[in-house]
Design an enzyme around this catalytic site. Structure first.
Site, mmCIF file in Angstrom:
data_model
loop_
_atom_site.group_PDB
_atom_site.id
_atom_site.type_symbol
_atom_site.label_atom_id
_atom_site.label_comp_id
_atom_site.label_asym_id
_atom_site.label_seq_id
_atom_site.Cartn_x
_atom_site.Cartn_y
_atom_site.Cartn_z
ATOM 1 N N SER A 166 15.641 0.450 -2.640
ATOM 2 C CA SER A 166 15.670 1.580 -1.563
ATOM 3 C C SER A 166 14.092 1.678 -1.128
ATOM 4 O O SER A 166 13.263 2.062 -1.903
ATOM 5 C CB SER A 166 15.949 3.094 -2.182
ATOM 6 O OG SER A 166 15.643 4.025 -1.266
ATOM 7 N N ASP A 168 13.173 4.051 0.897
ATOM 8 C CA ASP A 168 12.603 5.325 1.030
ATOM 9 C C ASP A 168 11.748 5.885 -0.442
ATOM 10 O O ASP A 168 11.264 6.915 -0.298
ATOM 11 C CB ASP A 168 13.862 6.316 1.172
ATOM 12 C CG ASP A 168 14.170 5.805 2.468
ATOM 13 O OD1 ASP A 168 13.677 5.211 3.504
ATOM 14 O OD2 ASP A 168 15.398 6.169 2.994
ATOM 15 N N ARG A 212 14.978 9.759 5.927
ATOM 16 C CA ARG A 212 16.146 10.809 6.182
ATOM 17 C C ARG A 212 15.943 11.913 5.514
ATOM 18 O O ARG A 212 15.807 13.058 5.891
ATOM 19 C CB ARG A 212 17.196 10.258 6.702
ATOM 20 C CG ARG A 212 18.139 11.246 7.376
ATOM 21 C CD ARG A 212 19.518 10.453 7.973
ATOM 22 N NE ARG A 212 19.236 9.388 8.575
ATOM 23 C CZ ARG A 212 19.752 8.133 8.439
ATOM 24 N NH1 ARG A 212 20.673 7.923 7.373
ATOM 25 N NH2 ARG A 212 19.660 6.795 8.986
ATOM 26 N N MET A 574 -9.173 -16.579 -8.611
ATOM 27 C CA MET A 574 -10.445 -15.724 -9.294
ATOM 28 C C MET A 574 -10.102 -15.008 -10.195
ATOM 29 O O MET A 574 -8.982 -15.233 -10.719
ATOM 30 C CB MET A 574 -11.020 -14.997 -8.119
ATOM 31 C CG MET A 574 -11.943 -15.570 -7.165
ATOM 32 S SD MET A 574 -12.578 -14.399 -6.199
ATOM 33 C CE MET A 574 -14.060 -15.258 -5.354
ATOM 34 N N MET A 663 -11.368 -16.159 -0.424
ATOM 35 C CA MET A 663 -10.371 -15.209 0.677
ATOM 36 C C MET A 663 -9.920 -14.365 -0.129
ATOM 37 O O MET A 663 -9.289 -13.240 0.284
ATOM 38 C CB MET A 663 -9.475 -16.379 0.957
ATOM 39 C CG MET A 663 -8.554 -16.958 -0.100
ATOM 40 S SD MET A 663 -7.487 -18.243 0.807
ATOM 41 C CE MET A 663 -6.304 -17.212 1.548
ATOM 42 N N ARG A 736 -16.619 -10.349 -20.582
ATOM 43 C CA ARG A 736 -16.434 -9.316 -19.473
ATOM 44 C C ARG A 736 -15.017 -9.009 -19.300
ATOM 45 O O ARG A 736 -14.509 -8.729 -18.094
ATOM 46 C CB ARG A 736 -17.138 -9.792 -17.922
ATOM 47 C CG ARG A 736 -18.622 -10.036 -18.069
ATOM 48 C CD ARG A 736 -19.082 -11.138 -16.969
ATOM 49 N NE ARG A 736 -18.618 -10.640 -15.886
ATOM 50 C CZ ARG A 736 -19.211 -9.597 -14.803
ATOM 51 N NH1 ARG A 736 -20.355 -9.409 -15.241
ATOM 52 N NH2 ARG A 736 -18.873 -9.276 -13.696
#
Length: 780
Positions: A166, A168, A212, A574, A663, A736
């Site tokens: 859904s 919504d 709605r 990456m 990118m 890291r």
């Protein structure tokens, strides 16, 4: 991830002798195809037969060609398609008992006793009603001589599992329904496009979005684009809102803003239950203020287009969980919905969810609007509170005499600016003076600090990169200069937004407290990096945007091979040493393998992958996709893997190589990153404001306890503050990355969906939960 009830049971044998049918019903939603694909493939993986039901419940009633066996290949190339490939229809026939009797007959004749329904609350309620009268329907069929006693006995019980599709996000019990994130993508694309034209002409734009009965899309869109006003059905504006709205729009123009954006949910209404329409608002703004005003009604654009990475991953994870829930169900198990809470798949009793969803409607009808917001769940409530704070409160006349500095550290990523904007505005609302530090720790050391105002961050939510400027330098070698400037600019608290360098830099500042008293101020690190490698948070700002970029690129790459000879694409992503992007993009783009540092691989694994692709190319599927995290292995480089596949595939397939590069760091932030950044920035400043009160001693700020320097992170179901020093123990500083990463547990899903013969991890069983307070902070 789910497990079976008997850990010793082989998951590849769980479905033997069983049949599962999958259907999509009600309104379509992007991501439904991902859910269908996962249901089919995991069903086949368990040894079950899986059937498509075309055209929703109508297909179940009509039977015949509408119900037919699905194969592995029949769900290939579905992931990137919007809508639902197997079709959906509103069925009047199924609402009548006679229609349901026909549906039961069709299922019994095919030996199907497991039904997976992907749809909204109406579709799922229908499924539960069907299940509850199943034995009565079988009795009718036996009496009529349509089926035998033996057939009835064999199909004596119907299991039902639902997935909520859904746009919504109107179903209580789940953070996000399938399709919501993609709908937000469509809305934000339009808002970004409209913003540029509106600024050119100094216009006011009124955007009407779907919803709605639920204002989720409107609310999150408003947060994500910094709208001036939002109208949602759950919380009608106070009486006299017309004056307030006009005053607010006029104030924004007086502050130098060249545009106003008002977002209206189609179900918006006033306190007395009257609809508030876009035309009504336009008339008000034009008559009272004389502003050039335009209306844009988005309509079905929101349902269309390709699904976002999030919806594909959500659909895939839900599909796996749905099959497991069906095969584990007993006659006593209530019909359930599989859904998402935080980053966890959960099972919830279907009718409990439906009941709470109905309770929201009742609360709105009775004017109990605060209750309606609460019933929608924590996520909705948090979004509403953040919106109200950022949009509806004017800065106080009395200043707090507190100076809060804000900075970006590490590589830039989409969503950083949204976090800066909300932190700045929340600080100003609290009466603080907000200071912008340019170019990271270098800027703090060199005195590149200046006040930042309410209007200077206008329009920042939709901008990629870092408007403050950012560098990777750590503070360790500049501590003397940094401490002098903290004193010089009288900085009382610090907001550090960035990646792993922000985490390490924060640690270095905490360690320097012993030597430099100036460092004894509260500080918060907000994780913002495409790599998603900051300890203390399951998600980082920026990772969702990067993931969508990779997924969209992989779609294009795969499409480029359509109609050509057999081809395998090797794509490098990456992430440093963190395999999050490669893994999640692999799941979202339908990759055959994703090589990452955390999941060690050797030449035998590479050989196995090549053999797997050779077998795949013998079928009707002619494309292969391999992802490799940039630091997955020092010797098995992208070039090495490309050369290996090229050599081994000679005469069977050829290879192409793509390194996606920077990118992945650029572009405008996705709705998730805008909203996540907005909530993180606001929550950080509120926490710092409380912490500053705690640390105020004898006319000055002094903070040197571990809990005065924290990472704000998403942990399973909530945003939590965790001391930097405590997180150090769970960190692999050399590579890291955090030592424990939640997403590693869903890697087997990708391999199963690519048809590898592996065992599903069944160590973490998902029990049925209850609905109340299940909606976490992730609900974008």
């Amino acid at each position: 991830m789910s497990s079976d009830l008997h850990p010793t049971l082989d998951p590849t044998k769980m479905g033997l002798g069983r049949s599962i049918a999958v259907l999509t019903s009600g309104g379509d939603a992007q991501g439904m195809n991902a859910a269908v694909r996962a249901t089919v493939r995991v069903g086949l993986y368990t040894g079950a037969k899986v059937y498509f039901v075309h055209e929703g419940y109508q297909g179940l009633v009509d039977g015949g060609d509408n119900i037919h066996l699905a194969t592995w290949e029949s769900v290939s190339m579905m992931l990137q398609l919007g809508g639902t490939v197997i079709g959906s229809a509103r069925s009047k026939d199924f609402r009548a008992r006679e229609g349901r009797r026909k549906a039961a007959f069709n299922l019994v004749k095919l030996g199907i006793t497991n039904l997976c329904v992907i749809g909204g609350d109406g579709s799922l309620t229908g499924a539960d009603a069907f299940r509850s009268e199943w034995s009565g329907l079988l009795g009718d069929l036996v009496t009529a001589g349509s089926i035998s006693e033996a057939e009835a006995k064999q199909s004596s019980h119907l299991n039902i599992v639902g997935m909520v599709g859904s746009i919504d996000n109107d179903f209580c019990g789940t953070d996000m329904t399938i399709g919501t994130d993609s709908a937000l993508h469509r809305i934000i694309e339009v808002v970004d496009a409209i913003t540029t034209t509106a600024q050119s002409h100094q216009r006011t734009f009124i955007l009407e979005v779907m919803g709605r009965h639920c204002g989720y899309l409107a609310l999150v869109s408003a947060l994500s684009c910094g709208a001036d006003w939002v109208f949602i059905p759950e919380m009608p504006p106070d009486d006299g809102w017309e004056d307030h709205l006009c005053r607010r729009l006029a104030d924004q123009r007086a502050r130098g803003s060249r545009l106003n954006v008002i977002i209206v949910a189609e179900g918006a209404m006033s306190r007395d239950g009257q609809p508030i329409t876009s035309d009504q608002i336009k008339e008000l703004v034009t008559d009272r203020l004389g502003f050039d005003t335009r209306i844009t009604v988005l309509g079905h654009v929101q349902r269309g287009g390709t699904p976002s990475a999030f919806d594909r991953i959500l659909g895939s994870r839900m599909g796996v969980e749905a099959v497991m829930a069906l095969l584990e169900a007993t006659p006593d198990t209530p019909a359930c919905v599989v859904s998402l809470s935080g980053n966890q798949a959960v099972r919830l009793p279907l009718m409990e969810c439906v009941q709470v969803t109905k309770d929201v409607t009742a609360a709105m009808a009775e004017g109990r609007f605060e209750d309606a917001i609460k019933l929608r769940g924590t996520s909705f409530e948090n979004n509403w509170k953040t919106y109200k704070l950022l949009a509806h409160i004017n800065p106080p006349d009395v200043k707090s005499n507190i100076n809060v500095a804000i900075m970006n550290i590490g590589a830039p990523c989409a969503g950083m600016n949204a976090a800066v904007r909300s932190a700045v505005r929340m600080g100003i609302i609290q009466g603080h003076t907000m200071l912008a530090v340019h170019d990271g720790f270098d800027g703090l050391a060199h005195g590149q600090v200046e006040p930042i105002t309410w209007t200077s961050v206008t329009g920042w939510t939709g901008k990629g990169g870092s408007m403050l400027g950012t560098k990777r330098s750590l503070p360790g070698k500049m501590l003397e200069e940094i401490s002098q400037n903290i004193a010089k600019f009288n900085i009382h608290a610090l907001v550090i937004i960035g990646g792993f360098e922000a985490f390490v830099g924060g640690l270095e500042l905490v360690q320097a407290r012993e030597k430099y008293e100036e460092m004894c101020i509260p500080m918060v690190v907000i994780p913002a990096t495409v790599s998603n490698n900051v300890p203390g948070s399951d998600f980082s700002i920026g990772a969702d945007t990067a993931l969508n970029t990779i997924t969209a690129t992989c779609d294009r790459i795969k499409q480029s091979a359509a109609g050509t000879k057999r081809r395998v694409f090797i794509v490098e992503t990456m992430g440093g040493y963190c395999g999050y992007l490669a893994t999640m993009a692999g799941l979202a783009a339908g990759a055959d393998a994703a090589y990452i540092y955390e999941d060690k691989f050797n030449i035998k694994d590479l050989e196995l992958n090549v053999e797997h692709l050779v077998e795949k190319m013998k079928t009707t599927v002619k494309r292969g996709l391999i992802l490799r995290n940039e630091n997955s292995n020092a010797n098995y480089t992208t070039d090495f893997i490309f050369n290996l596949y090229s050599e081994e595939g000679k005469g069977i397939f050829d290879c192409r190589k793509n390194v996606l590069g920077h990118m992945q760091q650029g572009g405008t932030p996705t709705p998730f990153d805008r909203n996540f950044g907005t909530k993180m920035g606001a929550k950080t400043v509120l926490w710092l404001t409380d912490k500053l009160k705690e640390c105020y001693r004898h006319g000055r700020i002094f903070a040197n306890t571990p809990d005065s320097a924290c990472v704000l992170g998403m942990r399973k179901r909530a945003l939590t503050f965790q001391p930097l020093t405590e997180l150090k123990a769970d960190t692999d500083l050399e590579h890291r990355i955090p030592k424990t990463q939640w997403w590693l547990k869903i890697r087997p899903i990708m391999k199963i969906l690519a048809k590898y013969d592996i065992k599903l991890d069944t160590s973490e069983h998902t029990d049925m939960e209850h609905v109340i307070n299940k909606r976490g902070d992730l609900g974008k």
